[in-house]
Design a protein around this motif. Structure first.
Motif, short mmCIF file in Angstrom:
data_model
loop_
_atom_site.label_atom_id
_atom_site.label_comp_id
_atom_site.label_asym_id
_atom_site.label_seq_id
_atom_site.Cartn_x
_atom_site.Cartn_y
_atom_site.Cartn_z
N SER A 22 0.87 -1.23 0.05
CA SER A 22 -0.11 -0.10 0.11
C SER A 22 0.91 1.23 -0.17
O SER A 22 2.04 1.26 0.73
N TYR A 23 0.39 2.21 -0.63
CA TYR A 23 1.11 3.38 -0.64
C TYR A 23 0.11 4.85 -0.76
O TYR A 23 -1.04 4.79 -1.01
N SER A 24 0.84 5.85 -0.35
CA SER A 24 -0.02 7.13 -0.28
C SER A 24 0.29 8.03 -1.32
O SER A 24 1.63 7.87 -2.01
N ILE A 25 -0.74 8.82 -1.84
CA ILE A 25 -0.32 9.72 -3.09
C ILE A 25 -0.64 11.09 -2.38
O ILE A 25 -1.43 11.59 -1.82
N ALA A 26 0.41 11.92 -2.94
CA ALA A 26 0.29 13.46 -2.43
C ALA A 26 0.48 14.36 -3.80
O ALA A 26 1.39 13.85 -4.58
N VAL A 27 -0.53 15.31 -3.95
CA VAL A 27 -0.22 16.20 -5.22
C VAL A 27 -0.31 17.62 -4.69
O VAL A 27 -0.71 17.88 -3.55
N PRO A 28 0.22 18.65 -5.52
CA PRO A 28 0.22 20.01 -5.02
C PRO A 28 -1.45 20.30 -4.96
O PRO A 28 -2.13 19.83 -5.89
N ALA A 29 -1.69 21.38 -4.24
CA ALA A 29 -2.98 22.02 -4.10
C ALA A 29 -3.24 22.72 -5.44
O ALA A 29 -4.06 22.78 -6.07
#
Length: 175
Positions: free
Chosen positions: A102-109
């Motif tokens: 499992s992994y998390s995803i982050a994107v800019p606002a």
């Protein structure tokens, strides 16, 4: 003499047995191994850029939205040409690493794109991903992330190609 040898033998046997009994301790021991497994680091690679296609700016502002499934919609005073749409794609990334992890995803606002050869800008926000905020790598250790967003077009936006030289960073991390 036989009695003396017998007595000495008995003495040594008793002394030996007593010593053996006293030498035993009431503790016990066990041994454990130490192990560690180094796994593949999680990686992400861009396969497709986010592209809003051709847009005609109006006399007031509007927006163009690219969904993660590559569909495109607009609102406000912008026109989307049907005969010459240009390239319309959600951004696409391939994540790879430890199978079934499992992994998390982050994107800019948001990001700002600027007209090539000029200073005019447009805002890109409401950045979304599929999967949304986390994912699970497949049995072969891969998964695709699609990224969509909303482009804000100002009234009478200067024509030209707008881009963000530093790109849009999508970050993944094992959970």
């Amino acid at each position: 003499m036989k009695k003396l040898i017998f007595l000495l033998t008995c003495f040594f046997i008793i002394e030996f047995a007593a010593h053996q009994l006293c030498a035993q301790s009431p503790s016990a021991s066990a041994t454990a191994k130490a192990t560690a497994t180094i796994v593949a680091p999680i990686k992400i690679a861009k396969t497709t850029d986010l592209s809003f296609g051709n847009i005609i700016a109006g006399s007031s502002s509007g927006t163009v939205k690219i969904e993660t499934d590559n569909s495109r919609t607009h609102s406000g005073d912008v026109t989307l040409p049907t005969s010459s749409q240009g390239t319309i794609t959600a951004a696409r990334f391939t994540v790879s690493g430890l199978p079934n992890a499992s992994y998390s995803i982050a994107v800019p606002a948001s990001i700002i794109i600027t007209r090539e050869g000029g200073t005019e800008m447009m805002l890109v926000d409401n950045i979304t991903t599929t999967p949304a905020t986390s994912g699970t790598l497949s049995e072969n250790g891969e998964q695709i992330i699609n990224v969509g967003a909303t482009l804000h077009v100002d009234a009478n936006q200067e024509e030209g190609v707008y881009t963000n030289e530093s790109g849009m960073t999508v970050t993944v991390a094992y959970q």
